[in-house]
Design an enzyme around this catalytic site. Structure first.
Site, PDB file in Angstrom:
ATOM      1  N   GLN A   1       0.839  -1.200   0.000  1.00  0.00           N
ATOM      2  CA  GLN A   1       0.000   0.000   0.000  1.00  0.00           C
ATOM      3  C   GLN A   1       0.874   1.250   0.000  1.00  0.00           C
ATOM      4  O   GLN A   1       1.059   1.906   1.032  1.00  0.00           O
ATOM      5  CB  GLN A   1      -0.926  -0.003   1.222  1.00  0.00           C
ATOM      6  CG  GLN A   1      -1.985  -1.083   1.179  1.00  0.00           C
ATOM      7  CD  GLN A   1      -2.696  -1.263   2.510  1.00  0.00           C
ATOM      8  OE1 GLN A   1      -2.074  -1.182   3.571  1.00  0.00           O
ATOM      9  NE2 GLN A   1      -3.991  -1.509   2.449  1.00  0.00           N
TER      10      GLN A   1
ATOM     11  N   ASP B   1     -10.204   7.322   5.446  1.00  0.00           N
ATOM     12  CA  ASP B   1      -9.349   6.367   6.151  1.00  0.00           C
ATOM     13  C   ASP B   1      -7.958   6.973   6.427  1.00  0.00           C
ATOM     14  O   ASP B   1      -7.408   7.696   5.595  1.00  0.00           O
ATOM     15  CB  ASP B   1      -9.198   5.119   5.266  1.00  0.00           C
ATOM     16  CG  ASP B   1      -8.470   3.986   5.955  1.00  0.00           C
ATOM     17  OD1 ASP B   1      -8.973   3.524   6.981  1.00  0.00           O
ATOM     18  OD2 ASP B   1      -7.396   3.592   5.468  1.00  0.00           O
TER      19      ASP B   1
ATOM     20  N   GLU C   1     -11.274   8.901  10.232  1.00  0.00           N
ATOM     21  CA  GLU C   1     -10.796   7.789  11.028  1.00  0.00           C
ATOM     22  C   GLU C   1      -9.408   8.151  11.536  1.00  0.00           C
ATOM     23  O   GLU C   1      -8.464   8.281  10.765  1.00  0.00           O
ATOM     24  CB  GLU C   1     -10.697   6.494  10.202  1.00  0.00           C
ATOM     25  CG  GLU C   1     -10.346   5.295  11.058  1.00  0.00           C
ATOM     26  CD  GLU C   1      -9.121   4.515  10.592  1.00  0.00           C
ATOM     27  OE1 GLU C   1      -8.399   5.023   9.722  1.00  0.00           O
ATOM     28  OE2 GLU C   1      -8.897   3.428  11.123  1.00  0.00           O
TER      29      GLU C   1
ATOM     30  N   ASP D   1     -13.065  -3.942  12.420  1.00  0.00           N
ATOM     31  CA  ASP D   1     -11.727  -4.223  12.924  1.00  0.00           C
ATOM     32  C   ASP D   1     -11.817  -4.901  14.288  1.00  0.00           C
ATOM     33  O   ASP D   1     -12.898  -5.133  14.816  1.00  0.00           O
ATOM     34  CB  ASP D   1     -10.930  -2.920  13.038  1.00  0.00           C
ATOM     35  CG  ASP D   1     -10.476  -2.420  11.668  1.00  0.00           C
ATOM     36  OD1 ASP D   1     -10.220  -3.263  10.792  1.00  0.00           O
ATOM     37  OD2 ASP D   1     -10.415  -1.197  11.481  1.00  0.00           O
TER      38      ASP D   1
END
Lengths: 552, 421
Positions: free
Chosen positions: A178, A210, A252, A318
């Site tokens: 990523q 995110d 987040e 999560d």
């Protein structure tokens, strides 16, 4: 589509302050084409269920094309839908169907990084003079930004990874597959705005953004929460506000509330941010039978701008994260909620709500009562409204991402495919399996958890004080009693919770509300008028009351 | 008929608010405003650091302080100070006064009564006149929580010549009579189980003002006689009193020796039976004291002994058996600098006093105070005997205990001359 006011709270740009959110995986909710994977067609077929439940806004986890090495948070194309979830037309149909039912929809926006399979990265790695090269963060050495913490310590040795194609290191705060986007590059900011515009034009009501603290890197810093990151966020918010008023950005950032506070800016960055530390403290307070952890964290939570709102939750996709607790608290949580080490992952616990609470309906109700009455907009996680179980043996956090249990029949009503074809097995044990825990059976049982959840959601929506009101703790001498007042304009709600598994008496100092008559909100029963003396309430184990105070 | 409640309405209200707990620390106070803050902080830190997961209560039973002691205990600012070390739970604090005459005994009784409702598994009683540390409070509580244990006494590191009342009188009597004794049978701080506190609530001595040491002695002997599991735990050097107590020796004897003799009466059905000697298990090792103490001068003790024997002749003659009395008088008249008051004579003297106390030979307060005279003679002999060679003092104390064990039949005989109880 500019300026569209979605159904639900027509015309109210602060709709998210009253909303109850519902988080779901498209893949896990309902399979509409029989291939074993949930999809938008399936989701559309279950929107009436969500409408009946009473939630206001759906939060759809990543639905973009992805190699799925991080459950979709490794996006390979921001402008499309993963083929297994359907087509763009399917998504549009879903969005319209949701809006027709008064349901808003927010989607994931993973801005910090892409998948290494994303064409942007594939281009960038081709050569150092590729136009996309500067869309990512490259270095000839892995010495830059030394000392920056590695987030996924279990799997990553460094925040730099070697790219054998372009023979350079690229920066990644999460998995090595990523790569981080380079938000110092104005072209990246513009492109991210284009992504947002694409989905906003389609009608989405906002984004859950995110990993926001990590957008910018600077030498000699932690590369987290940098001022330049806020510049990026203000840029995106300004564009959103100008072109799409009434839409919402949710951050987040798993940090202490005082550290999250800057992400609201002066009301010019995020509309909402998750309040992570409240979550474990709800579980802690329940097990300790002591209001202390909750009161402390809420009292240390700073004020936020008028147009902003916290998002709170009990469980999500999560693990039950224990990053925002002390070592002592973490040890306690592990011992009380994850004695079996297989339930632990990273710094958290990979269990769903019902198994965490040992299936105790009273505790499930009490925690949901807290969730729906504490400051902030509540986020429900799919399946928790029926008390679904989990499977800690599925690896990673997949155990809390199993198919939704609709009925006791074939694949629990999730899919018509062969069971072997399902993306991962349904929960099938005798306690939490789909034969025992499913929507259809709970629909037929008037006192089921599902019916109770509908009822409490319905009641919450009768009082704006829950979403918008101030909170004042009453602190009776009995620390097992958690009592607070939620006040908004002329509306005052008294909430009293017994955190203990035994009956308790609590004396509330309500002198300043003398003359008010508490009306119990579930049944409408009036309670004795508040006088000068302490107001005595006796509470059954894990019982809670919501009272609307009326001066009659 | 009016009913006198142990728990005031205010205390009951606070107890109800606290509900059930796992551990409690009782702190009896009367005008302890100058020291209570440090004690509360030490106990709070004990809860936070040693028992973060237990439901903990600090239970202040106040005799009617007019210096703001209860307010200091309940001061919300203490929360901030106590919370500095973190902690999962609320540390509950209760502070209320009790009805009736002020006495330490009553304060402990009220703490027991409160614990009956709180149901803490371990209850420690702290003497607010002595400094405590978080570790020492924890050391007292822990055995009750973690072992099959109902009563815990501390062991302090003492020099050989310190605490003669304990080494020469209390410990040997308890050992001789009950068959075993903790090293500190009369410490001001101790801990007990919920069962022990509950069983002890209807006890016979609550109306007497026994003082901190006397209560501890009564509780300790009750544990031994009642078949409760007792332990002793090393706490290092005994902290200096933070509030000086200057009670005269006769007053101390009145309380402590009075408590001892009353305990003997209460527990006679237990100890008149012949029982094999044993020991109170020790947790950890007692710390050694620096053995270079200032040995008290013996001359004043000897002078007081001689003068006391002369002055109290009729009293001592009434209490002691004839041959014992003759021996004591002979000692007091000897020309030695320090008369050699031996173990056998000393045990005979003490047992005669205990029996006379039981018989009601005279006013009990006078009797216990009269024991001061032979005690001074015995103490002088002990100090003089080991001032030059303290290494032998420990063995001498052990020998004294054995002598009291050996002489127990003498006490039994004198206690019950007719052969029946």
């Amino acid at each position: 589509m500019n300026g569209r006011t979605s159904p639900g709270s027509p015309g109210d740009p602060l709709w998210y302050k009253d909303a109850i959110f519902y988080e779901l995986h498209v893949k896990a909710f309902r399979d509409g084409n029989g291939d074993g994977m949930g999809d938008f067609k399936g989701l559309v077929s279950r929107l009436d269920y969500l409408k009946e439940l009473g939630v206001d806004c759906l939060w759809i986890l990543p639905m973009y094309p992805s190699p799925f090495r991080d459950d979709g948070y490794d996006i390979a194309d921001y402008y499309s839908i993963h083929p297994q979830y359907g087509t763009m037309d399917d998504f549009r149909e879903f969005l319209d169907a949701a809006h027709e039912r008064g349901l808003r929809v927010i989607t994931e926006l993973v801005v910090n990084h892409t998948s290494d399979q994303h064409p942007w990265f594939q281009e960038a790695r081709q050569s150092t003079d590729n136009p996309r090269r500067d869309w990512y963060v490259w270095s000839d050495t892995d010495d830059r930004y030394r000392g920056v913490r590695i987030i996924f310590l279990d799997t990553e040795m460094s925040n730099w990874s070697w790219d054998p194609v372009s023979k350079a290191y690229y920066w990644h705060r999460f998995f090595s597959h990523q790569p981080d986007l380079n938000f110092d590059n104005p072209a990246v900011r513009e492109e991210m705005w284009n992504v947002m515009r694409f989905w906003l034009d389609m009608g989405v009501d906002g984004f859950r953004v995110d990993a926001v603290p990590y957008l910018i890197e600077r030498e000699g810093t932690s590369c987290e929460n940098l001022p330049e990151t806020h510049d990026v966020l203000r840029f995106l918010r300004e564009r959103l506000e100008t072109h799409y008023p009434g839409r919402m950005l949710l951050a987040e950032a798993n940090m202490w509330p005082e550290d999250v506070r800057p992400y609201f800016g002066e009301g010019d960055e995020f509309h909402m941010a998750f309040h992570f530390p409240i979550m474990p403290r709800m579980f802690m307070a329940l097990r300790l039978e002591d209001r202390k952890p909750l009161v402390e964290i809420i009292e240390r939570t700073p004020e936020i701008p008028a147009g902003c709102q916290w998002g709170i939750f009990l469980r999500n996709h999560d693990e039950l994260t224990l990053e925002m607790v002390t070592d002592e608290e973490r040890d306690y949580m592990y011992q009380e909620y994850a004695r079996d080490r297989v339930a632990r992952i990273n710094l958290g616990i990979r269990r769903r709500l019902a198994p965490l609470l040992e299936g105790d309906r009273r505790k499930i109700e009490l925690l949901n009562g807290l969730l729906l009455s504490l400051p902030g907009s509540p986020f429900l996680y799919y399946g928790d409204e029926i008390g679904m179980g989990d499977n800690v043996y599925l690896g990673d956090r997949n155990g809390v991402r199993t198919p939704m249990q609709w009925n006791g029949g074939w694949n629990g009503g999730f899919s018509d495919a062969d069971p072997e074809q399902i993306y991962q097995p349904l929960i099938s044990n005798p306690v939490y399996g789909y034969q025992a825990v499913n929507v259809d059976s709970q629909r037929r049982t008037p006192h089921s958890l599902l019916h109770w959840m509908r009822r409490i959601i319905q009641i919450r929506q009768t009082a704006r004080a829950f979403g918008r009101g101030d909170i004042r703790f009453l602190k009776p001498a009995n620390h097992r009693i958690l009592a607070y007042l939620r006040t908004y304009e002329k509306e005052t709600i008294l909430v009293v919770n017994n955190l203990a598994g035994t009956a308790q008496a609590g004396e509330l100092d309500l002198k300043d509300l003398e003359g008010a008559i508490p009306i119990e909100m579930f049944g409408g029963s009036p309670f004795p008028r508040i006088g000068e003396l302490p107001y005595l309430l006796t509470m059954a184990p894990y019982q809670f009351h919501w009272f609307k105070l009326r001066w009659l | 008929m009016p009913v006198t409640s142990l728990l005031s309405d205010e205390m009951l209200r606070q107890v109800i608010a606290v509900g059930q707990a796992d551990i409690a620390v009782g702190i009896p106070t009367l005008n302890h405003g100058g020291v209570i803050v440090d004690i509360v902080d030490a106990v709070t830190r004990c809860f936070r650091t040693h028992f973060p997961r237990e439901r903990a209560v600090l239970l202040n039973v106040d005799g009617g302080s007019d210096d703001g002691t209860p307010e200091l205990v309940l001061d919300p600012a203490r929360d901030q100070r106590g919370n500095a070390g973190g902690g999962l739970r609320t540390v509950h604090r209760i502070s209320a006064r009790y009805a009736g005459l002020v006495s330490r005994t009553k304060e402990v009784q009220v703490a027991f009564a409160a614990n009956e409702l709180i149901n803490a598994r371990a209850l420690a009683i702290i003497d607010p006149d002595c400094a405590v540390s978080p570790d020492s409070v924890a050391a007292l509580l822990r055995p009750v929580l973690t072992e099959p244990c109902d009563f815990v006494t501390p062991v302090y590191a003492r020099s050989w010549c310190e605490g003669a009342l304990v080494s020469q009188l209390l410990r040997p009597v308890v050992r001789g009579v009950y068959g075993r004794s903790p090293l500190e049978p009369a410490a001001g701080e101790w801990a007990c189980s919920a069962r022990f506190a509950s069983d002890g609530l209807p006890g016979e001595l609550w109306d007497a003002d026994l003082g901190p040491a006397g209560i501890s002695l009564w509780m300790g002997t009750t544990a031994l006689a009642g078949g409760y599991e007792a332990r002793q735990v090393g706490l290092g050097l005994r902290p200096a009193p933070i509030r000086a107590m200057r009670a005269a020796l006769p007053e101390v004897f009145s309380q402590v020796v009075g408590a001892l003799f009353r305990s003997l009466e209460l527990h006679a059905p237990y100890w008149v039976e012949s029982r094999p000697p044993g020991s109170v298990p020790m947790i950890g090792q007692p710390t050694e004291a620096a053995d270079d103490p200032d040995v008290p001068a013996t001359e004043p003790l000897v002078e007081s002994f001689r003068a006391g024997v002369r002055d109290l002749e009729p009293v001592l003659a009434e209490i002691l058996q004839a041959e014992t009395w003759q021996a004591v008088r002979a000692l007091s008249e000897s020309t030695e600098d320090v008369p050699a008051f031996g173990d056998a004579l000393w045990s005979a003297v003490v047992y005669d006093f205990a029996a006379a106390y039981h018989r009601g030979a005279m006013h009990r307060d006078h009797l216990t105070k009269a024991l001061v005279t032979p005690y001074l003679g015995r103490t002088a002999a002990f100090l003089a005997g080991y001032a030059g060679s303290p290494a032998g003092a420990t063995a001498a104390c052990e020998a004294l205990g054995l002598e009291f064990e050996r002489a127990k039949p003498h006490l039994v005989e004198r206690w019950n001359p007719g052969g029946t109880q």
